[in-house]
Design a protein around this motif. Sequence first.
Motif, short mmCIF file in Angstrom:
data_model
loop_
_atom_site.label_atom_id
_atom_site.label_comp_id
_atom_site.label_asym_id
_atom_site.label_seq_id
_atom_site.Cartn_x
_atom_site.Cartn_y
_atom_site.Cartn_z
N LYS A 1 0.60 47.09 42.00
CA LYS A 1 1.15 48.31 41.38
C LYS A 1 1.83 47.97 40.05
O LYS A 1 1.52 48.57 39.02
CB LYS A 1 2.19 48.97 42.32
N SER A 2 2.77 47.01 40.10
CA SER A 2 3.54 46.70 38.89
C SER A 2 2.63 46.10 37.82
O SER A 2 2.76 46.43 36.63
CB SER A 2 4.66 45.72 39.24
N SER A 3 1.69 45.24 38.23
CA SER A 3 0.77 44.63 37.25
C SER A 3 -0.04 45.72 36.55
O SER A 3 -0.28 45.64 35.34
CB SER A 3 -0.19 43.68 37.94
N ILE B 1 6.42 55.67 37.04
CA ILE B 1 7.39 55.29 38.08
C ILE B 1 6.78 54.24 38.99
O ILE B 1 5.78 54.49 39.67
CB ILE B 1 7.84 56.53 38.89
N ASP B 2 7.39 53.05 38.97
CA ASP B 2 6.94 51.96 39.85
C ASP B 2 7.76 52.06 41.14
O ASP B 2 8.95 52.39 41.09
CB ASP B 2 7.19 50.61 39.16
N THR B 3 7.13 51.81 42.27
CA THR B 3 7.85 51.91 43.54
C THR B 3 7.64 50.63 44.35
O THR B 3 6.66 49.92 44.16
CB THR B 3 7.33 53.11 44.37
N GLN C 1 7.31 38.91 47.95
CA GLN C 1 7.96 40.21 48.17
C GLN C 1 9.04 40.49 47.12
O GLN C 1 9.82 39.59 46.78
CB GLN C 1 8.59 40.20 49.56
N SER C 2 9.10 41.75 46.61
CA SER C 2 10.06 42.12 45.57
C SER C 2 11.49 41.91 46.07
O SER C 2 11.79 42.18 47.23
CB SER C 2 9.92 43.59 45.18
N GLU C 3 12.35 41.44 45.15
CA GLU C 3 13.74 41.20 45.55
C GLU C 3 14.57 42.47 45.48
O GLU C 3 15.51 42.65 46.22
CB GLU C 3 14.36 40.12 44.66
N VAL D 1 7.70 46.00 33.92
CA VAL D 1 8.23 45.90 35.29
C VAL D 1 7.91 44.53 35.88
O VAL D 1 7.00 43.84 35.41
CB VAL D 1 7.67 47.02 36.22
N THR D 2 8.69 44.16 36.87
CA THR D 2 8.57 42.82 37.43
C THR D 2 7.35 42.68 38.33
O THR D 2 7.10 43.50 39.20
CB THR D 2 9.83 42.50 38.28
N VAL D 3 6.63 41.61 38.09
CA VAL D 3 5.46 41.29 38.92
C VAL D 3 5.81 40.04 39.70
O VAL D 3 6.37 39.10 39.16
CB VAL D 3 4.23 41.02 38.03
MG LIG Z 1 5.84 45.78 42.24
#
Ligand SMILES: [Mg+2]
Length: 302
Positions: free
Chosen positions: A50-52, A90-92, A69-71, A63-65
């Motif tokens: 998603k973020s990529s 909007i990134d989720t 697992q996202s922190e 946004v962070t890739v």
């Molecule tokens: Mg992400």
Amino acid sequence: MAGQLVKEWAGIQQFPVATQEKLVDLLAKLKNQNADTLTILVMGKGGVGKSSTINSIIGERVVTVSAFQSETPRPVMVSRSRAGFTLNIIDTPGLVEGGYVNDQVFDSIKRFLMTKTIDVLLYVDRLDAYRVDDLDKQVVKAITDSFGKEIWHKAMVVLTHAQLSPPDALTYEELFSKRSESLLKCVRQGARISKKDVQNFAIPVALVENSGRCNKNEHDEKILPTGTPWIPNVVHAITDIALNGHGGILVDQKVIHPFNPSIPKHNVMPFLAFVLQYFFVIKPIQKQIKYDVSRETIPSWA
Ligand SMILES: [Mg+2]
Ligand SMILES: Nc1nc2c(ncn2[C@@H]2O[C@H](COP(=O)(O)OP(=O)(O)OP(=O)(O)O)[C@@H](O)[C@H]2O)c(=O)[nH]1
């Protein structure tokens, strides 16, 4: 989106000229249709890209890739403007982690989206996943329960990791069509879209390759194995959804509550219990009393 910091969309200049020209044309098309803001919501399971995909479309690392697992699992909105047009993405956080649909993540997304209007939903998954299971259906169901079935009028499936060699005996086109069909079937089931409604909910599927090793054409544009430059292709599909005649989804209490299965609309159980009690307990007792009274013999002294 008042109070939101809107930066100039500098990333567009990072694209090769051929891509820039197509993107500028698409933005002009939106502006001509009086759409000067476009809000895209990106959702999907954890780690699917998603973020990529957001970074690839904006042309900046916004946004962070993470391969892990996202922190900070909370939604983030990135806004960019160009020539009077504002793009919000909007990134989720991943909706599924550790084998179940994460309700807390859903709640945080719903709170974050309150009062915002979603123009397009990108439902992201991977092309190189060959199975669809009940969990996929549950994710779609949770999205539908949260925002209403109408959200699927504004949705598109995005398949990442598109630069791959299909397993033996399958052509790339066959793999794409099998994977899209099984995912779309799962979306229809999870969203309770009936067979006769399928035409009404035509959900496009687009391919994405976020890797730095993505092949390029002679104009330096990132291309799919089919030769299609994928960034303008995805933005084109997004534009079509934005202008498809169905209104955006305004997220408010009205949208969220009627579809929330945890809040029953009408609780019929007490009424049902009363009806059953009346017919199976009260009525037979009344009948028995009537019968007993009719058979009662009056003593002579009375
Ligand atoms: Mg992400
Ligand atoms: N080869 C390849 N790798 C990708 C692609 N998209 C994402 N990745 C990689 O997959 C990993 C996860 O990508 P993210 O973009 O962080 O995935 P995400 O869905 O945002 O993940 P969460 O936010 O944790 O749910 C990273 O290592 C990315 O580099 C793609 O299209 N091709």
